[in-house]
Design an enzyme around this catalytic site. Structure first.
Site, short mmCIF file in Angstrom:
data_model
loop_
_atom_site.label_atom_id
_atom_site.label_comp_id
_atom_site.label_asym_id
_atom_site.label_seq_id
_atom_site.Cartn_x
_atom_site.Cartn_y
_atom_site.Cartn_z
N HIS A 121 86.78 24.01 51.66
CA HIS A 121 86.54 23.58 53.05
C HIS A 121 85.96 24.72 53.88
O HIS A 121 86.29 24.89 55.06
CB HIS A 121 87.84 23.07 53.69
CG HIS A 121 88.44 21.89 52.99
ND1 HIS A 121 87.98 20.61 53.18
CD2 HIS A 121 89.46 21.80 52.10
CE1 HIS A 121 88.69 19.77 52.44
NE2 HIS A 121 89.58 20.47 51.77
N ASN A 155 91.81 14.12 54.08
CA ASN A 155 90.40 14.00 53.72
C ASN A 155 89.86 12.68 54.24
O ASN A 155 90.58 11.89 54.85
CB ASN A 155 90.23 14.08 52.19
CG ASN A 155 90.42 15.48 51.64
OD1 ASN A 155 89.95 16.45 52.22
ND2 ASN A 155 91.11 15.58 50.52
N TYR A 176 98.57 26.45 51.76
CA TYR A 176 97.73 26.50 52.96
C TYR A 176 98.15 27.63 53.89
O TYR A 176 97.31 28.42 54.34
CB TYR A 176 97.76 25.15 53.69
CG TYR A 176 96.76 24.17 53.12
CD1 TYR A 176 96.83 23.78 51.79
CD2 TYR A 176 95.76 23.64 53.91
CE1 TYR A 176 95.92 22.89 51.26
CE2 TYR A 176 94.83 22.75 53.38
CZ TYR A 176 94.92 22.38 52.05
OH TYR A 176 94.00 21.51 51.52
#
Length: 486
Positions: A56, A129, A339
């Protein structure tokens, strides 16, 4: 000093007398190391980029607000969802997945759809997403999967052999790659695509009762996609096509909006549903669990500075608020760590203090120090717990709602190995033109795979999804469907 308050300074606030000429030893002499303004400018320039995201990397961001349109407080005690009409500021980042910062927007790739809600109970991040499923269902496979989407270690080029070798050995990817190679694989703009939480999450109400949910952001602009040839043309002419479109739409007052809906599954259905509730490669049928409206998201303000607000924005599915919790989804469980850890590496241990990431609610904890700590660092207050000095204490009413766990500690797969029913149902829902384009897109992507055994292994999987799909891809590639697949 000039009376003009807008005078140039160094980072330490010292006025700069000459920003056009460096200090030298004489008119033609070498530059002097004492020119601290020059050294500061060059040193800062060398450090102006932080490491790009591994995935990303390229994205567009925008500010907006989320307004509740339906009272679902019987399902969740989350304060920002507590009453109709309640509005919460938010920030969104939409992105491609595999490409680098300079890559083209109009490539065939999933799009990240990450939303940060600045609630009164802290930040809630929903990191999904533009597809309701994913390629894999266990985080232990994620580094391997992403390596196949990146560049070959020798040639430094994208490697179609790695892509299809991995997918053909990972049949759980069939559902996602069917969506990816369909018309939906190249959105016309970021405004004309749906967004999904993808994973299963848990909602808990004030009475301690829980349900499981899936999030669906339905675009109010309508779903529009790009033709393959037009997408390729745009990729060569304007690599920032999607970024430009979103920015200009908001700048022109054409504010894009999405309606948030959820599917809700009672806890008692978890062990009896025909697909594993927590398998992110599967969807729940909307006939079984219809969409229920929650609210409306509107994007109405562009960032003032891309780096500060989009590049440094840090989302993690581990940012929950009371009333919303994780599920045992194995892919989600891995993301809860990965993350936030990526942001600690990429931006810094105090990334949550940056304005774009900072909670609107007051933060009270015992985390101190670290690079770039630019607030008061807790001052002289106590930095441990428990303590006798009236420091922040836990609130038992906000504990996670318990769920039952049983069995042996082991590395085990999901029970279901049916990777064919759902992509097959999706294929058969497509009209004749959509099916033909899907077959063509698969074949075109596989054509340069060097080893026929990889192609044939994937064709066999396609045949199990639907004979028309497998036979069509095989014929397009000049191959025969393996007898073992029939």
């Amino acid at each position: 000093m000039s009376n003009n308050n807008n005078y140039l300074t160094t980072a330490s606030g010292t006025p700069v007398g000459d920003n056009q000429n460096s200090i030298t030893a004489g008119h033609r002499g070498p530059t002097l190391i004492q020119d601290v303004n020059l050294l500061e400018k060059l040193a800062h320039f060398n450090r102006e980029r932080i490491p790009e995201r591994v995935v990303h990397a390229k994205g567009a961001g925008a500010h907006g607000h989320f307004e509740v349109t339906n009272d679902l407080s019987k399902y969740t005690k989350a304060a920002f969802l507590s009453e109709v009409g309640k509005s919460t500021p938010m920030f969104i980042r939409m992105s491609t997945v595999a490409g680098e910062l300079g890559s083209a927007d109009t490539v065939r790739d999933p799009r990240g759809f990450a939303v940060k809600f600045y609630t009164e109970e802290g930040n809630y991040d929903l990191v999904g997403n533009n597809t309701p499923v994913f390629f894999i269902r266990d985080a232990i496979k994620f580094p391997d999967f992403i390596h196949t989407q990146k560049r070959h270690p020798q040639t430094h080029r994208k490697d179609v052999n790695a892509v299809w070798d991995f997918w053909s050995l990972s049949p759980e990817s069939l559902h996602q790659i069917t969506i990816l190679h369909s018309d939906r694989g190249i959105p016309a703009t970021l405004r004309h695509m749906h967004g999904y939480g993808s994973h299963t999450y848990k909602w808990t109400n004030a009475q301690g009762e829980s349900v499981f949910v899936k999030y669906h952001f339905r675009t109010e602009q309508g779903v529009k996609n790009l033709d393959v040839d037009l997408a390729a043309k745009l990729a060569g002419e304007n690599t920032d096509y999607h970024l430009e479109d979103l920015f200009n739409a908001i700048e022109d007052g054409n504010f894009p909006a999405w309606t948030l809906k959820v599917q809700i599954m009672p806890e008692e259905d978890v062990n009896t549903y025909r697909f594993d509730t927590f398998d992110v490669t599967k969807v729940w049928s909307q006939k079984d669990y219809p969409l229920i409206e929650v609210g409306r998201m509107v994007l109405d303000r562009n960032p003032e500075n891309y780096f500060a607000e989009v590049e440094q924005a840090a989302f993690t599915p581990g940012n929950f608020v009371p009333g919303i919790e994780a599920s045992p989804d194995k892919m989600l469980q891995g993301r809860l760590f990965a993350y936030a850890d990526a942001h600690r590496y990429r931006v810094g241990t105090n990334h949550q203090e940056l304005p774009i990431n900072r909670s609107k609610a007051e933060v009270h904890n015992y985390q101190r120090d670290g690079q770039m700590r630019f607030d008061g660092n807790g001052g002289k207050s106590v930095n441990y717990e428990p303590n006798s000095f009236d420091g922040p204490r836990e609130t038992p009413e906000n504990k996670m709602n318990p769920f039952e766990v049983k069995g042996f500690a082991d590395s085990v797969a999901y029970d279901s190995e049916d990777h064919f029913t759902q992509p097959g149902d999706l294929f058969r829902l497509m009209d004749e033109g959509e099916r033909a384009r899907l077959i063509q897109n698969f074949a075109d992507h596989m054509r340069d795979v060097e080893r026929d055994e990889i192609k044939l292994r994937q064709i066999a999987l396609f045949y199990k999804v639907d004979p028309e799909l497998g036979s069509g891809v095989a014929a397009n590639l000049g191959l025969a469907v393996p007898e073992s697949a029939k």
